[in-house]
Design a protein around this motif. Structure first.
Motif, mmCIF file in Angstrom:
data_model
loop_
_atom_site.group_PDB
_atom_site.id
_atom_site.type_symbol
_atom_site.label_atom_id
_atom_site.label_comp_id
_atom_site.label_asym_id
_atom_site.label_seq_id
_atom_site.Cartn_x
_atom_site.Cartn_y
_atom_site.Cartn_z
ATOM 1 N N LYS A 1 0.867 -1.235 0.102
ATOM 2 C CA LYS A 1 0.134 0.037 0.012
ATOM 3 C C LYS A 1 0.784 1.202 -0.045
ATOM 4 N N GLU B 1 6.256 -6.080 8.714
ATOM 5 C CA GLU B 1 5.553 -5.570 7.420
ATOM 6 C C GLU B 1 5.904 -4.045 7.266
ATOM 7 N N PHE C 1 8.184 1.436 10.976
ATOM 8 C CA PHE C 1 9.551 1.884 10.741
ATOM 9 C C PHE C 1 9.452 3.115 10.218
ATOM 10 N N GLU D 1 3.016 -7.711 1.775
ATOM 11 C CA GLU D 1 1.780 -7.723 2.622
ATOM 12 C C GLU D 1 0.624 -6.759 1.999
ATOM 13 N N GLY E 1 6.237 -0.541 5.406
ATOM 14 C CA GLY E 1 5.817 0.072 4.167
ATOM 15 C C GLY E 1 6.643 1.377 3.922
ATOM 16 N N GLY F 1 4.155 -2.792 10.569
ATOM 17 C CA GLY F 1 5.012 -1.919 10.181
ATOM 18 C C GLY F 1 5.359 -0.743 11.256
HETATM 19 C C1 LIG Z 1 -1.505 -4.391 8.643
HETATM 20 C C2 LIG Z 1 -0.307 -3.029 8.061
HETATM 21 N N1 LIG Z 1 0.651 -3.570 7.959
HETATM 22 C C3 LIG Z 1 1.840 -2.923 7.602
HETATM 23 C C4 LIG Z 1 1.665 -1.451 7.178
HETATM 24 C C5 LIG Z 1 2.578 -0.657 7.017
HETATM 25 O O1 LIG Z 1 3.083 0.389 7.688
HETATM 26 P P1 LIG Z 1 4.075 1.213 7.657
HETATM 27 O O2 LIG Z 1 3.898 2.251 6.303
HETATM 28 O O3 LIG Z 1 3.868 2.312 8.742
HETATM 29 O O4 LIG Z 1 5.699 0.768 7.818
HETATM 30 C C6 LIG Z 1 0.194 -0.962 7.263
HETATM 31 C C7 LIG Z 1 0.033 0.449 7.231
HETATM 32 O O5 LIG Z 1 -1.033 0.996 7.256
HETATM 33 C C8 LIG Z 1 -0.843 -1.830 7.903
HETATM 34 O O6 LIG Z 1 -1.971 -1.671 8.112
#
Ligand SMILES: Cc1ncc(COP(=O)(O)O)c(C=O)c1O
Length: 365
Positions: free
Chosen positions: A44, A248, A213, A63, A250, A211
């Motif tokens: 995402k 995970e 980070f 993910e 992102g 996530g």
């Molecule tokens: C389930 C899940 N995993 C991972 C992420 C990624 O998070 P980040 O971008 O803060 O690392 C998100 C972000 O919304 C999430 O909802």
């Protein structure tokens, strides 16, 4: 910065320039510091196919949250075994399609979701989403998902009665988490669920730390290495040695290797304020600015001139399209280019064509 832009000076703005070498080294860095913890890039954050391909070639997993994201990855030749979903509320069609492609791990935080999974993906491993404090994150993710430790344990134990396999716990400390204490506290809360489920006769095996980070939005943030060090130390103290770990990331994987390049499309003075209008704004790339995610604006052709304070806004005919205030930039002219960093995460991924504005094209160079 200039070097970054020199990679493609002729490209029409707005565009998102992803620095291939920087992205490659960030992905490798994550994999090295993650050691035995599986790393699944949260698509995402930036689902550009070139970015996905680079991440896949490095051997990282993914993910995802939707059928469209699954189709994107399958179209890029990603091995379905390397794809997980941690979306706690999924469409029935998405669950079915994940199951068809071998997906046997699903996140849930309600009885209704467990029933859906039991029907559409029978016998799967289920992982409960635990609420944790999001105090150190700039983009909190607490309200929409998750349950407290007691309910989490109850749901896992109940899932057995539906023919599912209670497998573990996941949490998210909030996006752009700028302190390490959040991971400490979250791990302790997860260990509490672990203990309660063990008392109910079930041994969990999987801990997914989500996530969160952080990227470098102009502030000092803990490194990936520092976060993993803390996590591994605490996990060794709180959980069994044979635990399976997943993360995970992102934002932190893609943000810092990307810069949005925009152009000035207008200027105005309003009630003593200098307004600067760019061809990239809230609706076509800088959506996170409305949640106070700060960006750094660097003029490309005006180094060294005296600066004034600007209110920076986007190109749409909508008053919500205001990106930032008190931004120091030199006097700018229509057509001048501005680099906006970090731009690699949650920019084009959120962008819409509202009001006919163009979504920035992505250049991986
Ligand atoms: C389930 C899940 N995993 C991972 C992420 C990624 O998070 P980040 O971008 O803060 O690392 C998100 C972000 O919304 C999430 O909802």
């Amino acid at each position: 910065m200039q070097r970054f832009f020199d990679l493609c000076p002729e490209q029409e703005t707005p565009f998102l320039l992803m620095d291939r070498a920087a992205l490659q080294s960030r992905v490798e860095d994550f994999l090295v510091h993650a050691k035995d913890c599986g790393v699944f890039y949260a698509v995402k954050a930036n689902s550009d196919p070139q970015v996905v391909q680079l991440v896949a070639n490095a051997g990282m997993g993914f993910e995802i949250s939707s059928t469209a994201e699954l189709n994107l990855l399958l179209g890029q030749g990603v091995d379905p075994k390397k794809i997980i979903t941690s979306n706690p509320i999924k469409t029935p069609g998405f669950i079915e399609k994940m199951y068809q492609h071998g997906g046997r791990q699903f996140v849930f935080d309600s009885v209704t979701e467990a029933e859906k999974i039991a029907k559409l993906a029978p016998g799967s491993d289920v992982v409960v989403r635990l609420t944790v404090e999001n105090l150190e994150s700039s983009w909190p993710l607490t309200d929409k998902f998750g349950v407290g430790p007691e309910e989490a344990a109850t749901l896992l134990l109940q899932s057995r009665d539906l023919g599912l396999n209670p497998a573990g716990v996941t949490f998210h400390v909030g996006s752009q988490c700028e302190g390490v204490l959040s991971w400490h506290a979250a791990l302790e809360r997860a260990a509490d669920v672990w203990r309660q489920v063990a008392e109910g006769g079930v041994n969990l095996k999987l801990l997914n730390i989500g996530g969160g980070f952080p990227a470098h939005h102009g502030v000092n943030v803990p490194s990936v290495e520092a976060i993993y060090d803390i996590v591994f130390k605490r996990v060794a103290e709180l959980f069994p040695a044979d635990i399976v770990l997943e993360a995970e990331p992102g934002r932190a994987l893609v943000a810092d290797s990307g810069a949005l390049v925009g152009s000035v499309v207008g200027k105005a003075g309003r009630d003593g304020e200098n307004w600067l209008y760019l061809d990239v704004g809230v609706f076509n790339g800088l959506m996170e600015s409305v949640g106070n995610i700060p960006y750094i604006f660097t003029p490309l052709e005006k180094n060294g001139s005296e600066t004034v304070k600007w209110v920076v806004a986007g190109p749409s005919c909508d008053s919500f399209d205001v990106v930032a205030k008190d931004i120091a930039l030199p006097d700018m002219a229509v057509g001048d280019k501005v680099l906006i960093t970090p731009g690699g995460a949650y920019t084009t991924a959120y962008a819409s064509t509202f009001n006919g504005v163009r979504i920035p094209s992505v250049v991986l160079a």
